[in-house]
Design a protein around this motif. Structure first.
Motif, PDB file in Angstrom:
ATOM      1  N   VAL A 116       0.926  -1.000  -0.122  1.00 35.12           N
ATOM      2  CA  VAL A 116      -0.131  -0.153   0.000  1.00 35.12           C
ATOM      3  C   VAL A 116       0.924   1.493   0.088  1.00 35.12           C
ATOM      4  O   VAL A 116       0.408   2.267  -0.592  1.00 35.12           O
ATOM      5  N   CYS A 117       1.931   1.334   0.584  1.00 30.29           N
ATOM      6  CA  CYS A 117       2.803   2.706   0.716  1.00 30.29           C
ATOM      7  C   CYS A 117       3.389   2.606  -0.495  1.00 30.29           C
ATOM      8  O   CYS A 117       3.719   3.522  -0.942  1.00 30.29           O
TER       9      CYS A 117
ATOM     10  N   CYS B 156       3.036   8.579  -0.463  1.00 31.04           N
ATOM     11  CA  CYS B 156       3.189   9.929  -0.113  1.00 31.04           C
ATOM     12  C   CYS B 156       3.614  10.339   1.314  1.00 31.04           C
ATOM     13  O   CYS B 156       3.351   9.323   2.221  1.00 31.04           O
ATOM     14  N   PRO B 157       4.360  10.995   1.502  1.00 33.14           N
ATOM     15  CA  PRO B 157       5.088  11.141   2.904  1.00 33.14           C
ATOM     16  C   PRO B 157       4.478  12.046   3.851  1.00 33.14           C
ATOM     17  O   PRO B 157       4.717  11.906   5.037  1.00 33.14           O
TER      18      PRO B 157
ATOM     19  N   PHE C 197       8.875   2.321   5.779  1.00 29.66           N
ATOM     20  CA  PHE C 197       9.446   2.073   4.586  1.00 29.66           C
ATOM     21  C   PHE C 197       9.794   3.162   3.724  1.00 29.66           C
ATOM     22  O   PHE C 197       9.181   4.401   3.814  1.00 29.66           O
ATOM     23  N   PRO C 198      10.614   3.085   3.087  1.00 30.58           N
ATOM     24  CA  PRO C 198      11.213   4.211   2.170  1.00 30.58           C
ATOM     25  C   PRO C 198      10.288   4.572   1.151  1.00 30.58           C
ATOM     26  O   PRO C 198       9.425   3.623   0.647  1.00 30.58           O
TER      27      PRO C 198
ATOM     28  N   GLY D  74      10.427   3.835  -3.857  1.00 28.31           N
ATOM     29  CA  GLY D  74      10.103   2.546  -4.527  1.00 28.31           C
ATOM     30  C   GLY D  74      10.772   1.296  -3.956  1.00 28.31           C
ATOM     31  O   GLY D  74      10.664   0.240  -4.443  1.00 28.31           O
ATOM     32  N   ALA D  75      11.723   1.511  -3.045  1.00 30.47           N
ATOM     33  CA  ALA D  75      12.504   0.307  -2.800  1.00 30.47           C
ATOM     34  C   ALA D  75      12.052  -0.282  -1.650  1.00 30.47           C
ATOM     35  O   ALA D  75      11.299   0.069  -0.880  1.00 30.47           O
ATOM     36  N   PRO D  76      11.918  -1.853  -1.723  1.00 31.83           N
ATOM     37  CA  PRO D  76      11.340  -2.570  -0.593  1.00 31.83           C
ATOM     38  C   PRO D  76      11.799  -2.429   0.630  1.00 31.83           C
ATOM     39  O   PRO D  76      12.787  -2.010   0.868  1.00 31.83           O
TER      40      PRO D  76
END
Length: 108
Positions: free
Chosen positions: A81-82, A87-88, A102-103, A106-108
């Motif tokens: 979902v993130c 969105c920060p 999580f970043p 797009g990195a897991p």
């Protein structure tokens, strides 16, 4: 919580089945009601943050109950979902979370 086989149609707001199931559980709705609520919510500017928060809330509940399989499932869902709705900004801050886990790149 069983996941129903709902199509990803425009009336669902293109939400995944497990995302609709979280909305249903979080808001105490039927799957049909959650489908409509989710579609309406995703049209709002705050909809993405609301969905992330609902998944986070359900993950926190699973952690308090020590439901290992549910924790793993919701952790994967939260990560997805993130990434899908990145969105920060969150609508509210959780007392158990100081920063996003999580970043956003797009990195897991």
């Amino acid at each position: 919580m069983p996941i129903l086989d709902l199509p990803r149609a425009p009336e669902t707001g293109f939400l995944a089945q497990d995302e609709i199931a979280v909305i249903a559980a979080h808001e105490h709705l039927t799957m049909q009601e959650a489908t409509k609520r989710g579609a309406d919510m995703m049209r709002e500017p705050w909809g993405h943050a609301a969905l992330r928060q609902m998944v986070w809330d359900m993950l926190c509940i699973a952690r308090r109950r020590a439901e290992e399989s549910e924790i793993a499932r919701l952790d994967d869902l939260y990560r997805n979902v993130c990434l899908r709705y990145a969105c920060p900004h969150d609508r509210r801050s959780a007392p158990t979370r100081k920063i996003h886990p999580f970043p956003y790149n797009g990195a897991p």
